[in-house]
Scaffold this motif. Structure first.
Motif, PDB file in Angstrom:
ATOM      1  N   ALA A 232       0.815  -1.219   0.000  1.00  0.00           N
ATOM      2  CA  ALA A 232       0.000   0.000   0.000  1.00  0.00           C
ATOM      3  C   ALA A 232       0.846   1.265   0.000  1.00  0.00           C
ATOM      4  CB  ALA A 232      -0.920   0.002   1.216  1.00  0.00           C
ATOM      5  N   THR A 233       2.040   1.210   0.533  1.00  0.00           N
ATOM      6  CA  THR A 233       2.801   2.441   0.769  1.00  0.00           C
ATOM      7  C   THR A 233       4.068   2.596  -0.053  1.00  0.00           C
ATOM      8  OG1 THR A 233       3.990   1.416   2.632  1.00  0.00           O
ATOM      9  CG2 THR A 233       1.949   2.579   3.142  1.00  0.00           C
ATOM     10  N   GLN A 234       4.512   1.557  -0.723  1.00  0.00           N
ATOM     11  CA  GLN A 234       5.771   1.671  -1.458  1.00  0.00           C
ATOM     12  C   GLN A 234       5.590   2.513  -2.714  1.00  0.00           C
ATOM     13  OE1 GLN A 234       7.358  -2.234  -2.086  1.00  0.00           O
ATOM     14  NE2 GLN A 234       7.925  -2.493   0.041  1.00  0.00           N
ATOM     15  N   LEU A 235       6.518   3.454  -2.892  1.00  0.00           N
ATOM     16  CA  LEU A 235       6.506   4.328  -4.058  1.00  0.00           C
ATOM     17  C   LEU A 235       7.946   4.606  -4.457  1.00  0.00           C
ATOM     18  CD1 LEU A 235       4.743   6.085  -5.960  1.00  0.00           C
ATOM     19  CD2 LEU A 235       5.094   7.970  -4.357  1.00  0.00           C
ATOM     20  N   PHE A 236       8.299   4.203  -5.668  1.00  0.00           N
ATOM     21  CA  PHE A 236       9.674   4.343  -6.132  1.00  0.00           C
ATOM     22  C   PHE A 236      10.005   5.823  -6.332  1.00  0.00           C
ATOM     23  CE2 PHE A 236      13.380   3.373  -8.799  1.00  0.00           C
ATOM     24  CZ  PHE A 236      13.862   2.263  -8.126  1.00  0.00           C
ATOM     25  N   THR A 237      11.156   6.249  -5.887  1.00  0.00           N
ATOM     26  CA  THR A 237      11.557   7.648  -5.955  1.00  0.00           C
ATOM     27  C   THR A 237      12.340   7.935  -7.238  1.00  0.00           C
ATOM     28  OG1 THR A 237      11.913   7.425  -3.564  1.00  0.00           O
ATOM     29  CG2 THR A 237      12.553   9.509  -4.594  1.00  0.00           C
ATOM     30  N   PRO A 238      11.913   8.894  -8.060  1.00  0.00           N
ATOM     31  CA  PRO A 238      12.682   9.250  -9.256  1.00  0.00           C
ATOM     32  C   PRO A 238      14.133   9.563  -8.913  1.00  0.00           C
ATOM     33  CG  PRO A 238      10.542  10.310  -9.301  1.00  0.00           C
ATOM     34  CD  PRO A 238      10.666   9.657  -7.939  1.00  0.00           C
ATOM     35  N   HIS A 239      15.023   9.182  -9.815  1.00  0.00           N
ATOM     36  CA  HIS A 239      16.449   9.238  -9.507  1.00  0.00           C
ATOM     37  C   HIS A 239      16.941  10.657  -9.227  1.00  0.00           C
ATOM     38  CE1 HIS A 239      20.295   7.409  -9.060  1.00  0.00           C
ATOM     39  NE2 HIS A 239      20.836   8.000 -10.099  1.00  0.00           N
ATOM     40  N   TRP A 240      16.409  11.631  -9.943  1.00  0.00           N
ATOM     41  CA  TRP A 240      16.897  12.994  -9.728  1.00  0.00           C
ATOM     42  C   TRP A 240      16.542  13.494  -8.334  1.00  0.00           C
ATOM     43  CZ3 TRP A 240      14.159  17.392  -8.558  1.00  0.00           C
ATOM     44  CH2 TRP A 240      12.781  17.375  -8.774  1.00  0.00           C
ATOM     45  N   VAL A 502       4.499  15.262 -10.828  1.00  0.00           N
ATOM     46  CA  VAL A 502       5.959  15.290 -10.980  1.00  0.00           C
ATOM     47  C   VAL A 502       6.569  13.995 -10.444  1.00  0.00           C
ATOM     48  CG1 VAL A 502       8.106  16.442 -10.259  1.00  0.00           C
ATOM     49  CG2 VAL A 502       6.127  17.804 -10.973  1.00  0.00           C
ATOM     50  N   MET A 503       5.964  13.456  -9.384  1.00  0.00           N
ATOM     51  CA  MET A 503       6.388  12.172  -8.823  1.00  0.00           C
ATOM     52  C   MET A 503       5.644  10.996  -9.453  1.00  0.00           C
ATOM     53  SD  MET A 503       8.544  11.516  -6.079  1.00  0.00           S
ATOM     54  CE  MET A 503       7.679  10.480  -4.906  1.00  0.00           C
ATOM     55  N   GLY A 504       4.783  11.314 -10.424  1.00  0.00           N
ATOM     56  CA  GLY A 504       3.972  10.271 -11.035  1.00  0.00           C
ATOM     57  C   GLY A 504       2.719   9.958 -10.252  1.00  0.00           C
ATOM     58  N   ILE A 530       8.854  23.004  -8.818  1.00  0.00           N
ATOM     59  CA  ILE A 530       9.027  22.128  -9.978  1.00  0.00           C
ATOM     60  C   ILE A 530       7.658  21.760 -10.544  1.00  0.00           C
ATOM     61  CG2 ILE A 530      10.099  20.029 -10.842  1.00  0.00           C
ATOM     62  CD1 ILE A 530      12.079  21.975  -9.545  1.00  0.00           C
ATOM     63  N   ASN A 531       7.444  22.066 -11.811  1.00  0.00           N
ATOM     64  CA  ASN A 531       6.204  21.722 -12.497  1.00  0.00           C
ATOM     65  C   ASN A 531       6.453  20.570 -13.459  1.00  0.00           C
ATOM     66  OD1 ASN A 531       4.730  23.946 -11.303  1.00  0.00           O
ATOM     67  ND2 ASN A 531       5.900  25.277 -12.685  1.00  0.00           N
ATOM     68  N   LEU A 532       5.384  19.992 -13.953  1.00  0.00           N
ATOM     69  CA  LEU A 532       5.504  18.844 -14.848  1.00  0.00           C
ATOM     70  C   LEU A 532       6.280  19.182 -16.105  1.00  0.00           C
ATOM     71  CD1 LEU A 532       4.696  15.870 -14.910  1.00  0.00           C
ATOM     72  CD2 LEU A 532       2.596  16.519 -16.109  1.00  0.00           C
ATOM     73  N   ASP A 533       6.125  20.409 -16.619  1.00  0.00           N
ATOM     74  CA  ASP A 533       6.829  20.781 -17.844  1.00  0.00           C
ATOM     75  C   ASP A 533       8.313  21.075 -17.613  1.00  0.00           C
ATOM     76  OD1 ASP A 533       6.603  23.166 -16.536  1.00  0.00           O
ATOM     77  OD2 ASP A 533       5.342  24.158 -18.027  1.00  0.00           O
ATOM     78  N   ASP A 534       8.764  20.958 -16.361  1.00  0.00           N
ATOM     79  CA  ASP A 534      10.195  21.084 -16.067  1.00  0.00           C
ATOM     80  C   ASP A 534      10.928  19.758 -16.248  1.00  0.00           C
ATOM     81  OD1 ASP A 534      10.183  23.824 -15.324  1.00  0.00           O
ATOM     82  OD2 ASP A 534       9.326  23.284 -13.382  1.00  0.00           O
ATOM     83  N   LEU A 535      10.184  18.684 -16.550  1.00  0.00           N
ATOM     84  CA  LEU A 535      10.775  17.353 -16.714  1.00  0.00           C
ATOM     85  C   LEU A 535      10.906  17.012 -18.191  1.00  0.00           C
ATOM     86  CD1 LEU A 535       8.750  15.305 -14.056  1.00  0.00           C
ATOM     87  CD2 LEU A 535      10.793  16.695 -13.706  1.00  0.00           C
ATOM     88  N   ASN A 536      11.893  16.161 -18.505  1.00  0.00           N
ATOM     89  CA  ASN A 536      12.027  15.681 -19.882  1.00  0.00           C
ATOM     90  C   ASN A 536      11.192  14.415 -20.076  1.00  0.00           C
ATOM     91  OD1 ASN A 536      13.477  13.506 -18.790  1.00  0.00           O
ATOM     92  ND2 ASN A 536      15.475  14.389 -19.294  1.00  0.00           N
ATOM     93  N   GLU A 537      11.339  13.773 -21.252  1.00  0.00           N
ATOM     94  CA  GLU A 537      10.502  12.607 -21.559  1.00  0.00           C
ATOM     95  C   GLU A 537      10.781  11.431 -20.641  1.00  0.00           C
ATOM     96  OE1 GLU A 537      14.147  12.610 -24.214  1.00  0.00           O
ATOM     97  OE2 GLU A 537      12.641  14.056 -23.543  1.00  0.00           O
ATOM     98  N   ASN A 538      11.949  11.412 -19.994  1.00  0.00           N
ATOM     99  CA  ASN A 538      12.289  10.349 -19.046  1.00  0.00           C
ATOM    100  C   ASN A 538      11.952  10.724 -17.600  1.00  0.00           C
ATOM    101  OD1 ASN A 538      13.389   8.578 -21.031  1.00  0.00           O
ATOM    102  ND2 ASN A 538      15.244   9.830 -21.070  1.00  0.00           N
ATOM    103  N   ARG A 539      11.211  11.822 -17.449  1.00  0.00           N
ATOM    104  CA  ARG A 539      10.778  12.323 -16.143  1.00  0.00           C
ATOM    105  C   ARG A 539      11.955  12.758 -15.278  1.00  0.00           C
ATOM    106  NH1 ARG A 539       5.437  11.632 -15.640  1.00  0.00           N
ATOM    107  NH2 ARG A 539       5.479  12.323 -13.491  1.00  0.00           N
ATOM    108  N   GLU A 540      13.047  13.127 -15.918  1.00  0.00           N
ATOM    109  CA  GLU A 540      14.182  13.708 -15.203  1.00  0.00           C
ATOM    110  C   GLU A 540      14.078  15.231 -15.276  1.00  0.00           C
ATOM    111  OE1 GLU A 540      17.034  12.280 -13.592  1.00  0.00           O
ATOM    112  OE2 GLU A 540      15.778  10.495 -13.591  1.00  0.00           O
ATOM    113  N   ILE A 541      14.512  15.916 -14.247  1.00  0.00           N
ATOM    114  CA  ILE A 541      14.450  17.371 -14.208  1.00  0.00           C
ATOM    115  C   ILE A 541      15.431  17.948 -15.223  1.00  0.00           C
ATOM    116  CG2 ILE A 541      16.191  17.572 -12.384  1.00  0.00           C
ATOM    117  CD1 ILE A 541      13.046  19.713 -12.493  1.00  0.00           C
ATOM    118  N   LEU A 542      14.989  18.957 -15.983  1.00  0.00           N
ATOM    119  CA  LEU A 542      15.871  19.601 -16.961  1.00  0.00           C
ATOM    120  C   LEU A 542      16.895  20.473 -16.240  1.00  0.00           C
ATOM    121  CD1 LEU A 542      13.125  20.562 -19.580  1.00  0.00           C
ATOM    122  CD2 LEU A 542      14.782  18.702 -19.746  1.00  0.00           C
ATOM    123  N   GLU A 543      16.415  21.260 -15.273  1.00  0.00           N
ATOM    124  CA  GLU A 543      17.310  22.044 -14.422  1.00  0.00           C
ATOM    125  C   GLU A 543      16.539  22.540 -13.214  1.00  0.00           C
ATOM    126  OE1 GLU A 543      18.591  25.848 -15.860  1.00  0.00           O
ATOM    127  OE2 GLU A 543      16.888  26.022 -17.220  1.00  0.00           O
TER     128      GLU A 543
END
Length: 545
Positions: A232-240, A502-504, A530-543
């Protein structure tokens, strides 16, 4: 990494394995199987064990066996690609249609350390065993199981020695192009297997349907039981986000102590805050640093901390052959209530160490990762629980497990970094709800907030705590007392406020780095939105901006 393809693979593989295991159990317990007396008598003890386990809990038993084989196939594919196995165990190629290890074994080249019944193996290869439809497949299964058991000596958590009855429940087809083995090889590309994260992602995807089921039951007012808390609680954290938190806690502490270090050049998300307090924990050598993830999951945070610590040790001139062992022995600690997750975290750190030092398996070093167990209620409360004495632990706990668990739950660390569980009060079972109301009244509304408070109990004065949490603690009236407590007693050094998705996930979150130090008029923090449009297609932050 094509996460959508991996999710489709993991969820379909789980269903297929469950179906195959269930069919195999029904066959082994059938009257028809008993009629083959020679075969039945050979496996009589194991079949009795299967019958006993199946009668006690059908669904749990099938799920356990299915996951056992999924886990081993996934791990061995990763090890094959990264040349950690001496010869590919499950992997094939256009030029090599069957696993190389099997080809070598058929030719007589078998590792002497394998506990394999060679006489039966070659009788199968030579088609001398009657009643076997596919002798090669049976021989390969023998080799596969022997290899898994061999790795149990090197990685006892990941390759826990397989019970006799589990061996009987290995899927029948292991060699054909449509076998589960072949599907694993196809789904896990060589490119994807360059990143240890793939193991954690596959686990999250594997349990995703169970997670959906838990929340469906929650809508029917069925509380989340201790056994279902992990799903119920596990959520993978984006690498950035992991990098951001680790670099501004562990990396920050090292840079404060060693301002001329080149480590900063390797930290993309490091915030060089000129207003940072001049008061900090003095750290002379890398061996002094301690880093804890109290809800470690599959070890995503710990593996990046391993990378950063490796750079620190290298810069300080340590021998390459000593660095992995020192990191695992001295620096990194983790725990989780989910046995599977703690096993994967152990495996991930072991793979990191082995990839860095080819002869690492020659060293008797195990990661400081523990499944929380042996204390009444701990599967419900996790690392929120603090044992008051040695008597809290079951007598059956092994000495190392006991000492490590006690150290993690009662010590203070330089850095605590985690993605804590998110669970509102409505989902908590009665025991958990009562526990958090009594111990953490200011944060009782959700487990993530409770862990914010608990985290400060686990770090040293002037140490760093970084967590990715729901954003609600910053705004809702139910967290007002918590906000007052946090802002009065601790300093925020940097925060990334993440918008919906942003975290999915369909709500906002915040990655916050705290320092266990009271703020003053000169305390300054650096904030990001950080907004959704700040991420690239791999959901990594652009800057960060």
């Amino acid at each position: 990494m094509n996460k959508s393809a991996l999710k489709k693979f993991a969820t379909s593989m789980r269903l297929e394995l469950i179906s195959l295991v269930k069919t195999k159990i029904n066959f082994l317990l059938s009257d028809g199987y008993r009629e083959n007396l020679a075969l039945y008598n050979t496996n009589k003890v194991a079949i009795a064990q299967i019958a006993d386990r199946y009668e006690k809990s059908k669904e749990d038993f099938i799920e356990e066996v299915a996951y056992t084989w999924f886990n081993r196939l996934v791990a061995l594919r990763f090890m094959d690609v990264n040349e950690i196995t001496s010869s590919p165990i499950i992997s094939t190629s256009d030029e090599q249609p069957i696993p190389q290890m099997f080809s070598e074994a058929k030719a007589g080249d078998i590792d002497e350390e394998l506990n394999l019944n060679r006489e039966r193996f070659f009788d199968l290869i030579d088609k001398k065993v009657s009643g076997i439809k596919d002798s090669d497949n049976e021989a390969y299964k023998m080799l596969f199981i022997s290899t898994c058991n061999h790795f149990s000596l090197l990685m006892p958590s990941m390759f826990e020695r397989i019970s006799d009855y589990t061996e009987l429940l290995l899927p029948d087809d292991m060699l054909s192009p449509n076998s589960l083995r072949a599907k694993v090889v196809k789904a896990m590309s060589e490119e994807d297997c360059q990143d240890i994260e793939i193991i954690g992602w596959l686990y999250q995807f594997y349990i995703s349907e169970k997670k959906d089921d838990v929340f469906a039951q929650l809508k029917k007012n069925k509380k989340i039981t201790p056994s279902n808390i992990p799903a119920a609680t596990q959520l993978f954290t984006p690498h950035w986000i992991v990098k951001y938190m680790v670099e501004n806690s562990l990396g920050k502490l090292w840079m404060l102590n060693h301002p001329n270090s080149s480590l900063k050049e390797h930290m993309k998300y490091y915030i060089d805050n000129e207003k940072e307090s001049t008061t900090f924990i003095k750290v002379g050598t890398p061996e002094e640093l301690t880093f804890l993830d109290p809800c470690c999951g599959s070890g995503h945070t710990l593996t990046y901390a391993f990378d950063l610590l490796t750079l620190i040790y290298e810069e300080q001139g340590y021998s390459k052959s000593d660095i992995p062992s020192l990191i695992l022995e001295k620096n990194l600690f983790g725990c989780d209530i989910d046995k599977r997750a703690s096993v994967l975290a152990n495996f991930a750190l072991t793979m990191k160490a082995r990839q860095y030092h080819k002869r690492f398996f020659k060293k008797d070093v195990k990661p400081n990762i523990v499944e929380l167990e042996g204390i009444d209620g701990i599967k419900n409360y996790g690392s929120l629980m603090v044992p008051s004495s040695d008597e809290d632990f079951d007598e059956g706990m092994l000495s190392r497990e006991y000492k490590l668990q006690k150290k993690i739950l009662t010590s203070e660390f330089h850095c605590v970094v985690t993605n804590p569980p998110y669970m509102g009060g409505k989902g908590m079972n009665a025991e958990l709800s009562e526990f958090v109301k009594k111990r953490y009244p200011n944060s009782k509304s959700d487990l993530f907030a409770v862990f914010l408070e608990r985290g400060f109990e686990m770090i040293k004065n002037d140490g760093y705590m970084a967590m990715i949490t729901m954003q609600s603690w910053m705004f809702l009236s139910s967290y007002e007392k918590l906000r007052v407590k946090l802002l009065k007693n601790y300093s925020i050094t940097t925060m990334a406020h993440l918008d919906n998705m942003v975290m999915g996930i369909a709500f906002g979150t915040s990655a916050t780095v705290f320092k266990k130090q009271k703020p003053n008029e000169n305390t300054k923090a650096v904030y990001f939105k950080i907004n959704l449009d700040d991420l690239n297609e791999n959901r990594e932050i652009l800057e960060l901006k």
